[in-house]
Design an enzyme around this catalytic site. Sequence first.
Site, short mmCIF file in Angstrom:
data_model
loop_
_atom_site.label_atom_id
_atom_site.label_comp_id
_atom_site.label_asym_id
_atom_site.label_seq_id
_atom_site.Cartn_x
_atom_site.Cartn_y
_atom_site.Cartn_z
N CYS A 61 0.82 -1.22 0.00
CA CYS A 61 0.00 0.00 0.00
C CYS A 61 0.85 1.26 0.00
O CYS A 61 0.45 2.28 -0.57
CB CYS A 61 -0.90 0.03 1.23
SG CYS A 61 -1.60 -1.54 1.71
N ASP A 135 -5.19 1.76 5.38
CA ASP A 135 -6.42 2.06 6.12
C ASP A 135 -6.29 3.19 7.15
O ASP A 135 -7.15 4.06 7.24
CB ASP A 135 -6.92 0.81 6.83
CG ASP A 135 -7.37 -0.27 5.85
OD1 ASP A 135 -7.18 -0.09 4.65
OD2 ASP A 135 -7.92 -1.28 6.31
N LYS A 136 -5.28 3.14 8.00
CA LYS A 136 -5.17 4.15 9.07
C LYS A 136 -4.31 5.32 8.66
O LYS A 136 -4.37 6.39 9.29
CB LYS A 136 -4.58 3.51 10.34
CG LYS A 136 -5.29 2.25 10.80
CD LYS A 136 -6.79 2.44 10.91
CE LYS A 136 -7.50 1.12 11.07
NZ LYS A 136 -7.34 0.17 9.96
N GLU A 454 -9.35 -5.36 14.27
CA GLU A 454 -10.19 -5.65 13.11
C GLU A 454 -10.36 -7.15 12.99
O GLU A 454 -9.42 -7.91 13.20
CB GLU A 454 -9.51 -5.09 11.86
CG GLU A 454 -10.24 -5.38 10.58
CD GLU A 454 -9.44 -4.93 9.38
OE1 GLU A 454 -8.86 -5.81 8.71
OE2 GLU A 454 -9.36 -3.73 9.13
N SER A 480 -12.87 -4.93 8.84
CA SER A 480 -12.26 -4.44 7.61
C SER A 480 -13.35 -3.92 6.70
O SER A 480 -14.52 -4.33 6.78
CB SER A 480 -11.53 -5.59 6.91
OG SER A 480 -11.23 -5.25 5.57
#
Length: 570
Positions: A61, A135-136, A454, A480
Amino acid sequence: MARARPGAKPPPFKNLPSRITVEGLDRAPHRAFLRGLGLTDEDIAKPFVGIASTDGRVTPCNAKLGELAREACVAVKEWGGVPFDFASIAVADSMSMGHAGMKFSLASREIIADGVEAVCRGHAYDALVTFAGCDKTLPGMMMAMVRLNLPSVFMYGGSASPGRYKGRDVTVLDTFEAVGAVMAGDMQQSELDQLERVCLPTLGSCPGQFTANTMAMVSETLGLALPGSATMPAMAKERAATAREAGRVVMELLRTGGPLPRDLVTKKSLENACAAVAATGGSTNAGLHIPAIAHEAGIQFSLDDLARISKKTPLIADMKPGGRFLAKDLHAVGGVYNVLRVLLERGALHGDCLTIFGTTLEQELSDHPGADGEVVRKEPIMNTGGLVVLKGNLAPDGALIKVAGLKNLKFAGRARVFDCEEDCAAVVAARSYSEGDVLVIRYEGPKGGPGMREMLGVTALIYGQGMGEKVALLTDGRFSGATRGMMIGYVSPEAGVGGPLALVKNGDVIAIDAKAGKLTLEISEAEFAKRRKAWRPPKREPLSGALEKYAALVGPANLGAVTHSGGKKA
């Protein structure tokens, strides 16, 4: 505001915070350190721009973000500034999934925001460009931008290309669910081995409407990012030019004075962000991150606001995991702005919110065609959004379920109670549960976990075993964006602070009604009172370091799981 103006003489830069570090006799040592970086007298007289990214070879990512940051640096130099690039941390759910490392994932959002704040305030930078990829890291960077309220531009690193398996597009979610299928005897181990090797062929984030792509859409909707940047694939050649444009735009913002992040993040624009999430069946994690971004601007925003907006927003984009299409497909038909155009036409969007260019959202959307009829539907898939907030005696402050793709919106069953994720995962892996069960995983909230893990590892196993809507899962942890099925998370108040979830016993009947927004533990008030009186928190291993600080400071999930008192609204 931020459109290029060829031939125009640019106005001078004014009121630069960085001058505190370089002007005056006593700043000779400071200037010496800058000269050590290779800066000249001319450079020292220019604005200083922080270029923050979560670059690192720790996940696909974030691995291209350094390249993009360097492109922004080039543009900042070309447009009269001096770039200072630095990297923050990244804890990816992909690698922390299913073990204690996941406790650090949500906490990393705060570490990112705090770290960027520390560098920019400590060095008195004048402006900021941020890059994030998972994501974060996206909400962490946006939170930092709003907290600092400097001229700023956000850019997402983009999603990976899907793999191909047996003639269809596949993602990592397929591999997660395939593990459950192998356990159920519905897939051969050799097939899983093949899928594992083809499902993620490039760098980039997960390509469905999971958390990263959901929050990228939020960045465009709020006006913090350049239009078209959210859905552009990670490997697209145009990404380099877009990163350079981010550098140019931030210099223009610095010259003209705005709009600044807190001009863009308003109650109306936050409602627009919720509408965008609901309209695309986006990640339930938006229920954590949008309130947290609002908190940085001093705006009160909660799960109740998400519920209110989702209830009146049609689901119009057919996106995975509940639907058929990926981010690349949405990009091909026009991207985020096409979704927003349809919402505007339906009266489900505030068109008077500002964009990063200082224009209104309605003005910017006028050039976009709207629905293509396939990825973005002309007629809604559902008349209400893809997210529903549930309330009741089990979740007085709310819980969250993604209903996009669900066949049934009601469920009732007997509780199977687990006090941590691992215990439930072991039962699911052994298939020692039954149709009709409500699997309860508690003490996994922001404070009680700590860290609010998660649960994709568990939920994907359940779905892969063909039990996705035959059982329900209920937790004060989170999910998620790839999670699907009868899965309810973010239960507030959490069990760790004595919330009702802590009082559930094996065999209790739990009723879920996503149509009515109800979550009910079917016991009497007298029994509730008896259990409350007898409850004691479970013994846990002593905490230290980052998790000790996080557990001491973190607030409830329905308010964004934030760790400080918030911004002051101007």
